[in-house]
Design a protein around this motif. Structure first.
Motif, PDB file in Angstrom:
ATOM      1  N   SER A  48      29.911  41.543  44.839  1.00  0.00           N
ATOM      2  CA  SER A  48      30.826  42.503  45.460  1.00  0.00           C
ATOM      3  C   SER A  48      32.080  42.702  44.622  1.00  0.00           C
ATOM      4  CB  SER A  48      31.211  42.036  46.867  1.00  0.00           C
ATOM      5  OG  SER A  48      30.094  41.974  47.695  1.00  0.00           O
ATOM      6  N   LEU A  49      32.635  41.607  44.110  1.00  0.00           N
ATOM      7  CA  LEU A  49      33.816  41.721  43.247  1.00  0.00           C
ATOM      8  C   LEU A  49      33.523  42.560  42.008  1.00  0.00           C
ATOM      9  CD1 LEU A  49      35.530  38.212  43.234  1.00  0.00           C
ATOM     10  CD2 LEU A  49      36.394  40.343  44.187  1.00  0.00           C
ATOM     11  N   SER A  50      32.358  42.343  41.421  1.00  0.00           N
ATOM     12  CA  SER A  50      32.021  43.132  40.230  1.00  0.00           C
ATOM     13  C   SER A  50      31.847  44.604  40.581  1.00  0.00           C
ATOM     14  CB  SER A  50      30.771  42.579  39.556  1.00  0.00           C
ATOM     15  OG  SER A  50      29.640  42.763  40.368  1.00  0.00           O
ATOM     16  N   ALA A  53      35.354  46.023  41.079  1.00  0.00           N
ATOM     17  CA  ALA A  53      36.020  46.194  39.785  1.00  0.00           C
ATOM     18  C   ALA A  53      35.436  47.372  39.007  1.00  0.00           C
ATOM     19  CB  ALA A  53      35.895  44.909  38.965  1.00  0.00           C
ATOM     20  N   ARG A  54      34.150  47.591  39.123  1.00  0.00           N
ATOM     21  CA  ARG A  54      33.480  48.637  38.356  1.00  0.00           C
ATOM     22  C   ARG A  54      33.753  50.032  38.908  1.00  0.00           C
ATOM     23  NH1 ARG A  54      28.283  51.189  38.259  1.00  0.00           N
ATOM     24  NH2 ARG A  54      27.888  50.305  40.292  1.00  0.00           N
ATOM     25  N   ASP A  55      33.801  50.153  40.247  1.00  0.00           N
ATOM     26  CA  ASP A  55      33.913  51.473  40.862  1.00  0.00           C
ATOM     27  C   ASP A  55      35.104  51.501  41.816  1.00  0.00           C
ATOM     28  OD1 ASP A  55      33.440  54.029  41.778  1.00  0.00           O
ATOM     29  OD2 ASP A  55      31.721  53.474  43.015  1.00  0.00           O
ATOM     30  N   ILE A  66      42.559  44.776  40.591  1.00  0.00           N
ATOM     31  CA  ILE A  66      41.446  44.226  41.379  1.00  0.00           C
ATOM     32  C   ILE A  66      41.931  43.273  42.461  1.00  0.00           C
ATOM     33  CG2 ILE A  66      40.968  42.401  39.700  1.00  0.00           C
ATOM     34  CD1 ILE A  66      38.246  44.092  41.685  1.00  0.00           C
ATOM     35  N   LEU A  67      42.900  42.413  42.151  1.00  0.00           N
ATOM     36  CA  LEU A  67      43.384  41.459  43.156  1.00  0.00           C
ATOM     37  C   LEU A  67      44.068  42.160  44.318  1.00  0.00           C
ATOM     38  CD1 LEU A  67      44.694  38.528  40.928  1.00  0.00           C
ATOM     39  CD2 LEU A  67      42.610  38.632  42.313  1.00  0.00           C
ATOM     40  N   TRP A  72      43.694  43.838  49.942  1.00  0.00           N
ATOM     41  CA  TRP A  72      43.720  44.904  50.940  1.00  0.00           C
ATOM     42  C   TRP A  72      42.417  44.904  51.756  1.00  0.00           C
ATOM     43  CZ3 TRP A  72      41.049  49.116  52.592  1.00  0.00           C
ATOM     44  CH2 TRP A  72      41.724  50.000  53.423  1.00  0.00           C
ATOM     45  N   LEU A  73      41.290  44.760  51.071  1.00  0.00           N
ATOM     46  CA  LEU A  73      40.002  44.752  51.770  1.00  0.00           C
ATOM     47  C   LEU A  73      39.888  43.565  52.726  1.00  0.00           C
ATOM     48  CD1 LEU A  73      37.607  45.858  48.906  1.00  0.00           C
ATOM     49  CD2 LEU A  73      38.095  47.120  51.011  1.00  0.00           C
TER      50      LEU A  73
END
Length: 196
Positions: A48-50, A53-55, A66-67, A72-73
């Motif tokens: 999920s993190l990747s 970060a990708r989209d 990203i952090l 926020w999520l």
């Protein structure tokens, strides 16, 4: 792409069930449920993190590092706690049931999730099904009952008489109780799946 996703999920789920049953039933591996679930959830989190970060447009999180997006999520995902707890419970029940029943009985008994989904849909949403659909669900339930009874370990009269005379010879009765617990666990798993 939807068909591909459904096909992938079917393959993933079938492989997951068969590997769990093979590891516990054939290889007799000893590991805790929590460690397997923890590793699985960690892998999902990394994936999920990747993806986050990708989209940057794939989630509701505002643009930024990203952090910040992950924070926020996490802060806005409280409403997902109920399905997460249900999912965790379903996974735990799956482990309990696969330690006690064979993978075929597990797969057949899990089909009752369709019945539970229909019952909860009627109960909570007030939707109704046609008589033909209710009859089909009844046939499904009868099929699950027949398969479960056929796969159940048999306790002969000689075994039960021997266990009364010799308390240590009650392995067949223990197998029946263990099987019953496994069937109850998979039906509870299906019920929670219908609720989720």
């Amino acid at each position: 792409i939807q068909v591909l996703c459904v096909a992938f999920l079917c393959i993933q789920y079938a492989t997951y069930v068969l590997l769990r049953r093979f590891a516990t039933g054939v290889l007799n591996e000893e590991w805790g449920f929590s460690s397997v679930l923890g590793v699985g959830e960690a892998l999902k989190f990394i994936i999920s993190l990747s993806m986050i970060a990708r989209d940057s447009k794939g989630s509701d999180a505002p643009d930024g590092p990203i952090l910040t997006r992950v924070h926020w999520l996490l802060a806005h995902s409280g409403k997902m706690a109920v399905p997460a707890v249900l999912y965790l419970s379903m996974n735990m029940l799956g482990f309990v049931s696969l330690n006690r029943i064979d993978a075929g009985t597990f797969a057949v008994a899990q089909q009752t999730k369709v019945l539970f989904t229909a019952l909860f849909m009627r109960l909570f949403l007030g939707r109704s099904l046609s008589l033909a659909k209710w009859c089909a669900l009844l046939v499904l339930l009868l099929g699950v009952i027949l398969i479960s009874l056929e796969a159940q370990p048999q306790v002969s009269l000689c075994d039960s008489a021997a266990s009364r005379n010799h308390p240590k010879s009650d392995k067949s009765e223990f197998a029946s109780v263990s099987y019953f617990i496994g069937v109850c666990a998979v039906l509870s798993d299906s019920m929670l799946s219908g609720l989720a």
